[in-house]
Design an enzyme around this catalytic site. Structure first.
Site, mmCIF file in Angstrom:
data_model
loop_
_atom_site.group_PDB
_atom_site.id
_atom_site.type_symbol
_atom_site.label_atom_id
_atom_site.label_comp_id
_atom_site.label_asym_id
_atom_site.label_seq_id
_atom_site.Cartn_x
_atom_site.Cartn_y
_atom_site.Cartn_z
ATOM 1 N N ASP A 93 0.855 -1.182 0.000
ATOM 2 C CA ASP A 93 0.000 0.000 0.000
ATOM 3 C C ASP A 93 0.902 1.246 0.000
ATOM 4 O O ASP A 93 1.734 1.397 -0.884
ATOM 5 C CB ASP A 93 -0.960 -0.080 1.198
ATOM 6 C CG ASP A 93 -2.037 0.980 1.222
ATOM 7 O OD1 ASP A 93 -3.020 0.839 0.492
ATOM 8 O OD2 ASP A 93 -1.881 1.958 1.992
ATOM 9 N N TYR A 139 -2.306 11.203 2.138
ATOM 10 C CA TYR A 139 -3.225 11.452 1.024
ATOM 11 C C TYR A 139 -3.317 12.944 0.701
ATOM 12 O O TYR A 139 -3.597 13.321 -0.435
ATOM 13 C CB TYR A 139 -4.622 10.924 1.370
ATOM 14 C CG TYR A 139 -4.664 9.432 1.543
ATOM 15 C CD1 TYR A 139 -4.877 8.582 0.461
ATOM 16 C CD2 TYR A 139 -4.477 8.843 2.797
ATOM 17 C CE1 TYR A 139 -4.914 7.199 0.614
ATOM 18 C CE2 TYR A 139 -4.512 7.465 2.964
ATOM 19 C CZ TYR A 139 -4.720 6.652 1.874
ATOM 20 O OH TYR A 139 -4.732 5.288 2.029
ATOM 21 N N HIS A 173 -6.945 -7.013 -0.139
ATOM 22 C CA HIS A 173 -5.932 -5.951 -0.098
ATOM 23 C C HIS A 173 -4.805 -6.233 0.898
ATOM 24 O O HIS A 173 -3.643 -5.990 0.604
ATOM 25 C CB HIS A 173 -6.602 -4.615 0.236
ATOM 26 C CG HIS A 173 -5.657 -3.448 0.230
ATOM 27 N ND1 HIS A 173 -5.020 -3.017 -0.920
ATOM 28 C CD2 HIS A 173 -5.214 -2.643 1.227
ATOM 29 C CE1 HIS A 173 -4.249 -1.977 -0.635
ATOM 30 N NE2 HIS A 173 -4.342 -1.740 0.660
#
Length: 318
Positions: A101, A231, A294
């Protein structure tokens, strides 16, 4: 074999907490969102038992590592700088890097900026994408997927923190770590992503309530702002990485992804991963697609551990 030990290391002007086990060639394990070093608990001991010095940090903003206040302290320049500082701390010119990730994003950029420090790279879930010179990354995602997309909702400081606070920390962790949907993570109009995510009534066999509580306890101490700041600087990263426009990843790479990962089948990711463009950008590339979601290094921990070891074993001992 010694147990996992813990310490804090000064690097790049901050303190990072690391979990460490074993002796031998250095392997750094870099976690993603919303995780901590503990995501690699299975791989740490497995790789240490096979003759490697394994180090899994809490990335900046996470767990017991420092969390700078400014979002602009979370660019890929800072994150790669943290890892270079860890290599220097251990007196190692090179290391194997394993990222998942956001940890994979760091791995790609470490290999891009400082390939001479990377012996080999294993990345999970997030492939390498060439920088689009005509469109900032977060801006283009928001245009494509709208306000319901999780990255869109993570942009505004405080927004996700306020909505997460409607739930206890364990519930928030469960909502993310136990995701089983395979399409893109987009909430319906007018809904926040944390409200859209389901809370499973039964846990899958690969994780326990006690293990999930480890994450919840750490995020209760740290909050989510540091993790969300990654982010919030996506478009700043786009600006900062302009000098590497068109550059390739030249180090040896193994890329692993779950075929049930978010968006893998529906947004062209599978076609990209299996196509020619990815291989042209990462010429020395091996691809493994696993039957998982994931959080592969936990859900499919034995397979992932063995795939990591098979890659590391190709490099002659020094």
């Amino acid at each position: 074999m010694n147990e996992v030990s813990h310490q804090r290391v000064k690097t790049n002007g901050i303190w990072l907490h690391i979990a460490e086990q074993g002796t031998g060639p250095l392997v750094l394990l870099l976690h993603g969102f919303p995780e901590i070093w503990y995501s690699w608990r299975h791989q740490i001991t497995f790789l240490a038992n096979h003759g490697y010095h394994v180090v899994a940090p809490d990335l900046r903003g996470y767990g017991d590592s420092d969390s700078p206040l400014s979002p602009t302290s979370y660019t890929v320049m800072h994150l790669v700088g943290d890892i270079i500082g860890l290599l220097d701390h251990f007196g190692e010119q090179q290391a194997f890097i394993v990222g998942h990730d956001w940890g994979a994003v760091i791995g790609w950029h470490l290999a891009l900026f400082r390939p001479e420090r990377v012996k080999g790279l294993i990345n999970l879930s997030v492939p390498y994408f060439s920088r689009n010179p005509n469109a900032k990354f977060a801006e283009s995602l928001i245009r494509t997927y709208g306000d319901g997309f999780y990255i869109s909702q993570f942009q505004e400081p405080g927004r996700a923190e306020r909505t997460f606070a409607r739930y206890d920390y364990l519930t928030v962790i469960k909502k993310f770590l136990l995701i089983t949907q395979t399409d893109n993570l987009i909430a319906p109009p007018g809904m926040e992503i944390i409200d859209y995510l389901r809370t499973l009534s039964r846990l899958p066999p690969w994780i326990t309530e006690e293990e999930l509580q480890v994450y919840a306890d750490k995020f209760q101490e740290s909050g989510f702002t540091g993790a969300l700041n990654y982010y919030r600087v996506m478009d700043l990263n786009w600006e900062l990485t302009a000098p590497w426009q068109g550059s390739k990843i030249t180090v040896p790479v193994k890329f692993m992804v779950g075929k049930k990962d978010l968006g893998f089948e529906v947004s062209g990711v599978r076609q990209y991963v299996e196509g020619n463009i990815f291989r042209s950008l990462v010429p020395n590339l091996e691809i493994v697609i696993l039957d998982g979601h994931h959080f592969l290094q936990q859900e499919k921990h034995q397979e992932v551990s063995e795939e990591i070891l098979s890659f590391l074993s190709k490099f002659p001992a020094e």
